[in-house]
Structures are given as structure tokens and as C-alpha cells.
Design an enzyme around this catalytic site. Structure first.
Site, mmCIF file in Angstrom:
data_model
loop_
_atom_site.group_PDB
_atom_site.id
_atom_site.type_symbol
_atom_site.label_atom_id
_atom_site.label_comp_id
_atom_site.label_asym_id
_atom_site.label_seq_id
_atom_site.Cartn_x
_atom_site.Cartn_y
_atom_site.Cartn_z
ATOM 1 N N HIS A 241 37.874 36.443 30.925
ATOM 2 C CA HIS A 241 39.333 36.902 31.796
ATOM 3 C C HIS A 241 39.384 38.591 30.493
ATOM 4 C CE1 HIS A 241 43.299 38.672 31.037
ATOM 5 N NE2 HIS A 241 43.535 37.668 32.632
ATOM 6 N N LYS A 242 40.078 39.515 30.994
ATOM 7 C CA LYS A 242 40.250 40.662 30.327
ATOM 8 C C LYS A 242 39.979 40.196 28.773
ATOM 9 C CE LYS A 242 40.079 44.829 33.088
ATOM 10 N NZ LYS A 242 41.672 44.934 34.386
ATOM 11 N N ARG A 243 40.764 39.115 28.543
ATOM 12 C CA ARG A 243 41.422 39.292 27.668
ATOM 13 C C ARG A 243 40.895 38.797 25.773
ATOM 14 N NH1 ARG A 243 42.866 34.060 29.417
ATOM 15 N NH2 ARG A 243 44.468 34.614 30.256
#
Ligand code: GLU
Length: 462
Positions: A241-243
Site C-alpha cells: 500500500h502507498k502507506r
């Protein structure tokens, strides 16, 4: 052998898709096969020209070349229509007049009853008159493919024997009311017509594969071999995920990663050679790549490892190459770097090569060549020592007398200061470093001296 890379141009190229492209490419290169590049842009609302352009740019940046294409599905709509008619003539498809609301209600009903959420096949039971009436009333319709069996089995190149219960799948849409094919339909027609023999793709597509095999068989086309790669996971085994960090190729590029490092890293996401080698040149990866060594379990994306790998690749660069790759990042902070003499630029590159993990960090080291830092507490402490004062005096004297600040003449110059001041080791070197850069760490001073020269040195020492 022919493989293909078939992204949907609905955003920028994700590392997962880049890995898929890479594995296909490696397989083709290893086997002397070819690669087709096709943009699956039949989702009119989500496909953009910008995304198409960026995928092409990113895939080239990674160093993958294709042999055929790029083909655009949006330019092949007539082909899909012709194929639809073939299936219609065979009675393998039917018109479905159900509205989105009706389908939604049916799904809810199934959900309540704990039944598989599949289409009931209602419209397959319409008679000629009912169909004619619906059409006369101007009702929109899609085409559905009739599932004609209960079980689908095939051998997956990565996952082995696969078996699907087709009772869980309803008759599926192959053509939308707007005349655009669905993914399952166009992908089969294109892969068949383009002569694709091996399809390596993400595990997320696995549930669609039985549908696609039924279509191959309905057309009488030879079914290719499939291999489904496990997905790439982020921290804690969750999908990347982007996080977790960058996820698109362009983001990695912007963060200062070299394409060669990403290439090497992605190749090892799910594949590993028998001896667990890590840093491998491209031709070695091509030579050793084998689907048999591709793992069924999810590959964890390790950002620290990628960074380490990048530093290894940066270390192998010539100063000229490092300059080529890092200059854009340096110019963002120091536009005047553009006009610096080439020999000085290359000296700076030599000085920073062992120091950086990412190209974006280059500017942090170029700092030393453009300014003296304000003293921090450690530097201040050194500045206040007696040793510093003695060394500084001799440093100024030596620099004033010197005309040659080249790398070769650096040692003799320091020797001179050592002799004159009677100081050596840390007392000598730290004093010179603090006096000329303001810091207790930094690039080798011979480079700093050679690049900034006499006047700037004297100005800095003050
Ligand atoms: N366009 C599809 C995707 O990007 C291709 C899937 C496939 O490889 O068949 O998900």
C-alpha cells in the site's frame, strides 16, 4: 514462445504490474521468445492517454523492450464484434436485458439466502417474442456467455494443478451495452490472435482464468499456458500500500532509484536462483530465470533491501554516469552547478559515490562544495580546542603558500601542516575538516580542496 504485457492504462505503472512485465520479459528472453505489448483500454471511463504515455515511458525506463505493439484494444472493437457474432451463431451467448438495479437486487437476495452471488441466468430463458419485445421497447442489453460445464481444471505454471467449481460462477458478460467488450472477452481474442503462448500474470486474475479457458474452447483456439504470480505484500503480509512507501515506478524514479537496481530487485520478488545470489547483472538474470523457481507464497517488498541494492548499483557507476543520473536532483538545489567545469563536476561525483544510497541524496553531499555549514555543538567543541587554533594557523599559512590543490597534491599539503603544527591524527584532521566545512563528517577533503580551491578555502577558514 510468445508472452505479453497487457496493462490497463488507468493510472501509473504499479510495481506489481512492472514485476509481471519483467517476469514475462525474462521468460521470453530466456527462451528466445517474443513479447507483445498491449494496452487494455476498453474501460472508457478510467483509461487515459496520460496513463498510456506514462506506462510506456516507465516500462522503457525499467529497460524492457517489446517486439510487437503497443496495440490498443480501443482500436480493435470490430474484431471483438465479429467474434461475438461467431459465438452468437453457435448459441454460446445470449442477450441479457437485466438492469443494474435488477442485478443488484438479485445479488442482495442471494446474499441473504447465503447462496453464491452469481447471475441466475434469467435472460437465457427468454423466448424469441420476449427478446423481440425488449428490443422493440429500446431496452439496452449486454451479451453473456453461457457456462456449459461444472468443473474446470488446468495446470498452472506456478501454482500447479488447479480446480474450479463452475457452479459458483454465473453466466458472465462479454459485451457491454455500449459495444465495448469486457476484459475477459477481449483478452482472450487478442491473446489468441496475437499468438500468445504463455501468460504470466498476477494471482488476482486467477478467478477469471476458467472463464477465459471456456472462451478459448468456444472459439476453437488453442489455450495458452497460464502462470499466476503471488501478489506483492507490504508490511505484515498485507497487500503493498502507498502507506508502505512508493508503489509506482515513477515514484521510485523520483526518489532516486536506478532502473538497474529496481530491475534486479523486482526480479527477486518471487523468484530466486538456487544459490540465493542477489546482485546479478541483467544477462545473468535472463540466463538463470526459470518459472520452476518462482514461489507460490507472497513476496514481501523490502524497502530497506531495495535501498541497499540501489547503493550497490550506484557504487558501480562511473562518475560520468552518476552525473548523468543525479544532475537533475542536484540542480533542484544548486542551479549554478550546471556551469561548473566538467572536471570539477566529476570530482564531486567521485567524492559522493560511496556516500549515497539514492540519487536524490546527491544534493546533500554537494552541499559541502557550496557552503560551510554552521557549526553544531560537536564542531564548536573542536573549534574551542587549543589544537584547532594551532592547526588553523598553519592551515592558513600552507594554503596561502600553495598553488596546487589537486587530488595528487593533497597529501603533501596536509603533511606540511602536520609538520608545522606538530599535530596529527584526529586533532589534525578534525580541525582541518571543521575549519573548511564546518562539519565533523563529510566527503573526503581532498575532493573538497580540489573543487573549491584557494580563495574559497581561505574565505571559509576566515
Ligand atoms: N489488463 C489486465 C490488467 O491489467 C490484464 C490482465 C491479464 O494479464 O490478463 O489487470
Amino acid at each position: 514462445m510468445k508472452v505479453r504485457f497487457a496493462p490497463s492504462p488507468t493510472g501509473s505503472l504499479h510495481v506489481g504490474n512492472a514485476r509481471t512485465a519483467l517476469f514475462n520479459w525474462l521468460l521470453a528472453k530466456n527462451q528466445g521468445g517474443k513479447m507483445v505489448f498491449r494496452l487494455e483500454d476498453t474501460d472508457v471511463e478510467r483509461s487515459t492517454d496520460e496513463s498510456k504515455a506514462s506506462i510506456i515511458r516507465d516500462i522503457k525506463w525499467l529497460g524492457l523492450q517489446w517486439d510487437e505493439g503497443p496495440f490498443l484494444q480501443s482500436e480493435r472493437l470490430d474484431i471483438y464484434k465479429e467474434h461475438l457474432h461467431k459465438l452468437e451463431a453457435k448459441g454460446a451467448v445470449y442477450k441479457c436485458f437485466c438492469t443494474t438495479e435488477e442485478l443488484e437486487a438479485e445479488r442482495e437476495e442471494n446474499k441473504k439466502k447465503n447462496l453464491p452471488m452469481k447471475y441466475s441466468g434469467k435472460c437465457s430463458r427468454l423466448n424469441k417474442e420476449e427478446i423481440a419485445k425488449n428490443i422493440a421497447e429500446g431496452k439496452e442489453f449486454s451479451y453473456r456467455f453461457k457456462i456449459d460445464r461444472e468443473i474446470m481444471e488446468f495446470k498452472d505454471l506456478v501454482r500447479g494443478d488447479m480446480k474450479f467449481d463452475l457452479n459458483l460462477i454465473g453466466d458472465f458478460v462479454i459485451m457491454r451495452p455500449n459495444g465495448y467488450p469486457t476484459y475477459n472477452f477481449s483478452v482472450v481474442i487478442d491473446d489468441a490472435l496475437m499468438g500468445v503462448t504463455h501468460i504470466i500474470r498476477g494471482e488476482d486474475i486467477l478467478p477469471s482464468t476458467p472463464k477465459q479457458i471456456m472462451l478459448y474452447e468456444a472459439f476453437g483456439y488453442k489455450t495458452p499456458q497460464f502462470g499466476h504470480l503471488s501478489l506483492i505484500s507490504g508490511k505484515g503480509g498485507k497487500p503493498l500500500h502507498k502507506r508502505d512507501g512508493a508503489t509506482s515506478l515513477s515514484a521510485f524514479k523520483g526518489q532516486g532509484y536506478l532502473p538497474e537496481a529496481l530491475f534486479n530487485f523486482l526480479a527477486l520478488l518471487g523468484w530466486s536462483p538456487k544459490d540465493d545470489s542477489e546482485i546479478m547483472p541483467k544477462d545473468e538474470i535472463i540466463r538463470r530465470f526459470n518459472l520452476k523457481d518462482v514461489s507460490k507464497s507472497p513476496a514481501q517488498f523490502d524497502y530497506e533491501k531495495l535501498k541497499w541494492m540501489n547503493s550497490q548499483y550506484i557504487n558501480k557507476l562511473t562518475p560520468e554516469k552518476l552525473l548523468e543520473f543525479s544532475e537533475e536532483f542536484i540542480l533542484q538545489r544548486y542551479p549554478q552547478f550546471k556551469d561548473l567545469e566538467m572536471d570539477k563536476k566529476l570530482l564531486i561525483m567521485k567524492a559522493i559515490t560511496p556516500r549515497i544510497d539514492l540519487l536524490t541524496e546527491a544534493a546533500d553531499w554537494v552541499d559541502y562544495f557550496y557552503k560551510k555549514f554552521e557549526l553544531d555543538d560537536v564542531a564548536k567543541e573542536i573549534e574551542e580546542t587549543e589544537d584547532y587554533k594551532i592547526v588553523k594557523e598553519e592551515l592558513i599559512k600552507a594554503i596561502k603558500e600553495e598553488t596546487d590543490f589537486s587530488i595528487e597534491n593533497h597529501k603533501p599539503l596536509i603533511k606540511k601542516i602536520q609538520k608545522a603544527s606538530g599535530k596529527k591524527g584526529k586533532a589534525l584532521f578534525m580541525s582541518i575538516r571543521v575549519a573548511t566545512t564546518g562539519r565533523t563528517h563529510g566527503p573526503d577533503l581532498n575532493y573538497v580542496f580540489a573543487v573549491i580551491g584557494k580563495d574559497e578555502l581561505l574565505k571559509r577558514i576566515g
